[in-house]
Design a protein around this motif. Structure first.
Motif, mmCIF file in Angstrom:
data_model
loop_
_atom_site.group_PDB
_atom_site.id
_atom_site.type_symbol
_atom_site.label_atom_id
_atom_site.label_comp_id
_atom_site.label_asym_id
_atom_site.label_seq_id
_atom_site.Cartn_x
_atom_site.Cartn_y
_atom_site.Cartn_z
ATOM 1 N N GLU A 112 -3.596 -2.438 -4.340
ATOM 2 C CA GLU A 112 -2.185 -2.839 -4.174
ATOM 3 C C GLU A 112 -1.945 -4.247 -4.726
ATOM 4 O O GLU A 112 -2.870 -5.057 -4.814
ATOM 5 C CB GLU A 112 -1.771 -2.692 -2.701
ATOM 6 C CG GLU A 112 -2.523 -3.592 -1.727
ATOM 7 C CD GLU A 112 -1.782 -4.872 -1.392
ATOM 8 O OE1 GLU A 112 -0.771 -5.162 -2.028
ATOM 9 O OE2 GLU A 112 -2.257 -5.586 -0.495
ATOM 10 N N VAL A 113 -0.690 -4.525 -5.041
ATOM 11 C CA VAL A 113 -0.341 -5.713 -5.826
ATOM 12 C C VAL A 113 -0.706 -7.053 -5.166
ATOM 13 O O VAL A 113 -0.952 -8.033 -5.852
ATOM 14 C CB VAL A 113 1.172 -5.647 -6.200
ATOM 15 C CG1 VAL A 113 2.048 -5.786 -4.954
ATOM 16 C CG2 VAL A 113 1.528 -6.696 -7.235
ATOM 17 N N ARG A 114 -0.760 -7.124 -3.840
ATOM 18 C CA ARG A 114 -1.077 -8.401 -3.163
ATOM 19 C C ARG A 114 -2.571 -8.722 -3.155
ATOM 20 O O ARG A 114 -2.958 -9.814 -2.799
ATOM 21 C CB ARG A 114 -0.579 -8.390 -1.720
ATOM 22 C CG ARG A 114 0.878 -8.117 -1.567
ATOM 23 C CD ARG A 114 1.724 -9.377 -1.798
ATOM 24 N NE ARG A 114 3.112 -9.007 -1.894
ATOM 25 C CZ ARG A 114 3.836 -9.096 -3.010
ATOM 26 N NH1 ARG A 114 3.308 -9.561 -4.110
ATOM 27 N NH2 ARG A 114 5.102 -8.716 -3.030
ATOM 28 N N LEU A 162 1.563 3.040 7.561
ATOM 29 C CA LEU A 162 0.957 2.972 8.906
ATOM 30 C C LEU A 162 -0.559 2.727 8.909
ATOM 31 O O LEU A 162 -1.145 2.553 9.972
ATOM 32 C CB LEU A 162 1.242 4.268 9.680
ATOM 33 C CG LEU A 162 2.708 4.603 9.976
ATOM 34 C CD1 LEU A 162 2.784 5.855 10.851
ATOM 35 C CD2 LEU A 162 3.429 3.458 10.667
ATOM 36 N N HIS A 163 -1.200 2.711 7.744
ATOM 37 C CA HIS A 163 -2.671 2.755 7.737
ATOM 38 C C HIS A 163 -3.324 1.612 8.517
ATOM 39 O O HIS A 163 -4.370 1.779 9.111
ATOM 40 C CB HIS A 163 -3.221 2.808 6.297
ATOM 41 C CG HIS A 163 -3.260 1.494 5.602
ATOM 42 N ND1 HIS A 163 -2.137 0.868 5.116
ATOM 43 C CD2 HIS A 163 -4.293 0.649 5.327
ATOM 44 C CE1 HIS A 163 -2.482 -0.283 4.564
ATOM 45 N NE2 HIS A 163 -3.785 -0.440 4.688
ATOM 46 N N ASP A 164 -2.684 0.436 8.525
ATOM 47 C CA ASP A 164 -3.262 -0.713 9.248
ATOM 48 C C ASP A 164 -2.532 -0.989 10.563
ATOM 49 O O ASP A 164 -2.529 -2.136 11.030
ATOM 50 C CB ASP A 164 -3.216 -1.961 8.353
ATOM 51 C CG ASP A 164 -4.453 -2.093 7.469
ATOM 52 O OD1 ASP A 164 -5.463 -1.417 7.741
ATOM 53 O OD2 ASP A 164 -4.407 -2.887 6.504
ATOM 54 N N TYR A 204 -7.131 5.463 0.154
ATOM 55 C CA TYR A 204 -8.336 4.643 -0.011
ATOM 56 C C TYR A 204 -8.198 3.754 -1.254
ATOM 57 O O TYR A 204 -8.481 2.556 -1.217
ATOM 58 C CB TYR A 204 -9.565 5.556 -0.131
ATOM 59 C CG TYR A 204 -10.867 4.813 -0.204
ATOM 60 C CD1 TYR A 204 -11.478 4.322 0.952
ATOM 61 C CD2 TYR A 204 -11.489 4.565 -1.425
ATOM 62 C CE1 TYR A 204 -12.677 3.625 0.892
ATOM 63 C CE2 TYR A 204 -12.684 3.869 -1.496
ATOM 64 C CZ TYR A 204 -13.268 3.399 -0.343
ATOM 65 O OH TYR A 204 -14.448 2.689 -0.410
ATOM 66 N N VAL A 205 -7.732 4.348 -2.335
ATOM 67 C CA VAL A 205 -7.597 3.611 -3.593
ATOM 68 C C VAL A 205 -6.414 2.633 -3.520
ATOM 69 O O VAL A 205 -6.523 1.470 -3.913
ATOM 70 C CB VAL A 205 -7.445 4.597 -4.786
ATOM 71 C CG1 VAL A 205 -7.056 3.873 -6.052
ATOM 72 C CG2 VAL A 205 -8.750 5.368 -4.986
ATOM 73 N N VAL A 217 0.855 -1.199 0.000
ATOM 74 C CA VAL A 217 0.000 0.000 0.000
ATOM 75 C C VAL A 217 0.890 1.248 0.000
ATOM 76 O O VAL A 217 0.637 2.218 -0.725
ATOM 77 C CB VAL A 217 -0.968 0.011 1.208
ATOM 78 C CG1 VAL A 217 -1.713 1.337 1.305
ATOM 79 C CG2 VAL A 217 -1.969 -1.130 1.096
ATOM 80 N N SER A 218 1.952 1.198 0.793
ATOM 81 C CA SER A 218 2.873 2.323 0.871
ATOM 82 C C SER A 218 3.468 2.645 -0.514
ATOM 83 O O SER A 218 3.499 3.806 -0.939
ATOM 84 C CB SER A 218 3.979 1.950 1.871
ATOM 85 O OG SER A 218 4.940 2.942 1.937
ATOM 86 N N PHE A 219 3.916 1.624 -1.233
ATOM 87 C CA PHE A 219 4.516 1.842 -2.559
ATOM 88 C C PHE A 219 3.462 2.322 -3.568
ATOM 89 O O PHE A 219 3.741 3.166 -4.419
ATOM 90 C CB PHE A 219 5.199 0.564 -3.071
ATOM 91 C CG PHE A 219 6.341 0.109 -2.197
ATOM 92 C CD1 PHE A 219 7.180 1.036 -1.591
ATOM 93 C CD2 PHE A 219 6.571 -1.240 -1.958
ATOM 94 C CE1 PHE A 219 8.223 0.633 -0.759
ATOM 95 C CE2 PHE A 219 7.621 -1.657 -1.142
ATOM 96 C CZ PHE A 219 8.443 -0.714 -0.530
ATOM 97 N N THR A 220 2.255 1.778 -3.443
ATOM 98 C CA THR A 220 1.182 2.205 -4.357
ATOM 99 C C THR A 220 0.809 3.667 -4.084
ATOM 100 O O THR A 220 0.555 4.435 -5.008
ATOM 101 C CB THR A 220 -0.049 1.288 -4.197
ATOM 102 O OG1 THR A 220 0.387 -0.065 -4.315
ATOM 103 C CG2 THR A 220 -1.092 1.564 -5.266
ATOM 104 N N CYS A 221 0.799 4.043 -2.787
ATOM 105 C CA CYS A 221 0.539 5.443 -2.427
ATOM 106 C C CYS A 221 1.590 6.350 -3.069
ATOM 107 O O CYS A 221 1.263 7.431 -3.564
ATOM 108 C CB CYS A 221 0.601 5.624 -0.905
ATOM 109 S SG CYS A 221 -0.893 5.139 -0.045
#
Ligand SMILES: [Fe+2]
Ligand SMILES: [Fe+2]
Length: 194
Positions: free
Chosen positions: A133-135, A51-53, A127-128, A27-31
């Motif tokens: 994210e890739v996983r 940190l979102h989760d 959110y997106v 998620v971090s890399f996608t952000c």
């Protein structure tokens, strides 16, 4: 920022399961990618994604207990369907335990499961990113959402909220009122912009 990204990573790795940690990194890399595309500070997007989760390691009862202990007000709907509580408590944890003071990061973490009416750019990015994210492999319409995310962020947010509501309805799950409110707001905005 109080700590370096490496320090945040170390902390998260200790706290989360391997799969959840992998998800957080993705998620971090996608952000970061979405921040590049839409012109948002990359360092803030990276931290929000990582940190979102951060509160996802706690079960429902533990989350309710912790919120009550720290005086975080909970609605009836949140107590009845606490699946979304890790976002609210996560924002508290990010401030108190990870030293995050940036309100945009905290806000994005707080609304990452339900969205909210009139989301800011980082709210939308996180959110997106959490969805595409890739996983991820089970979420609906993934190839289309991944393409859309880089073409039209607002449309991607709308389609993801819509698909989430459809998924919850199919499974007979309760819907958090904020998710519904987000959808109604976006739907109304689309109508007025037509
Ligand atoms: Fe989450
Ligand atoms: Fe997540």
């Amino acid at each position: 920022m109080e700590a370096s990204i490496q320090e945040y990573r170390k902390k998260m790795k200790k706290k989360l399961s391997e799969t959840r940690y992998e998800h957080s990194l993705s998620v971090s890399f996608t952000c970061i990618c979405l921040a590049m595309r839409y012109g948002y500070p990359l360092d803030k997007a990276e931290i929000a994604g990582l940190l979102h989760d951060c509160a996802k390691c706690y079960g429902d009862e533990e989350l309710i207990r912790r919120c009550e202990k720290h005086g975080i007000p909970l609605s009836r709907a949140e107590i009845d369907a606490p699946a979304v509580l890790h976002a609210k408590y996560g924002a508290w944890l990010a401030r108190e335990h990870y030293g995050i003071q940036d309100e945009e990061i905290l806000c994005a973490i707080a609304c990452h499961t339900t969205g909210k009416p009139d989301m800011g750019l980082l709210d939308k990015i996180l959110y997106v990113a959490d969805y595409i994210e890739v996983r991820r492999f089970k979420a609906g319409h993934l190839p289309e959402m991944r393409r859309l995310a880089f073409e039209d962020l607002d449309e991607a947010v709308y389609q993801i909220v819509k698909s989430t509501l459809e998924y919850l309805a199919q499974r007979g799950c309760s819907v958090d009122p904020m998710t519904q409110e987000t959808y109604d707001y976006l739907e109304e905005r689309r109508k007025t912009h037509e």
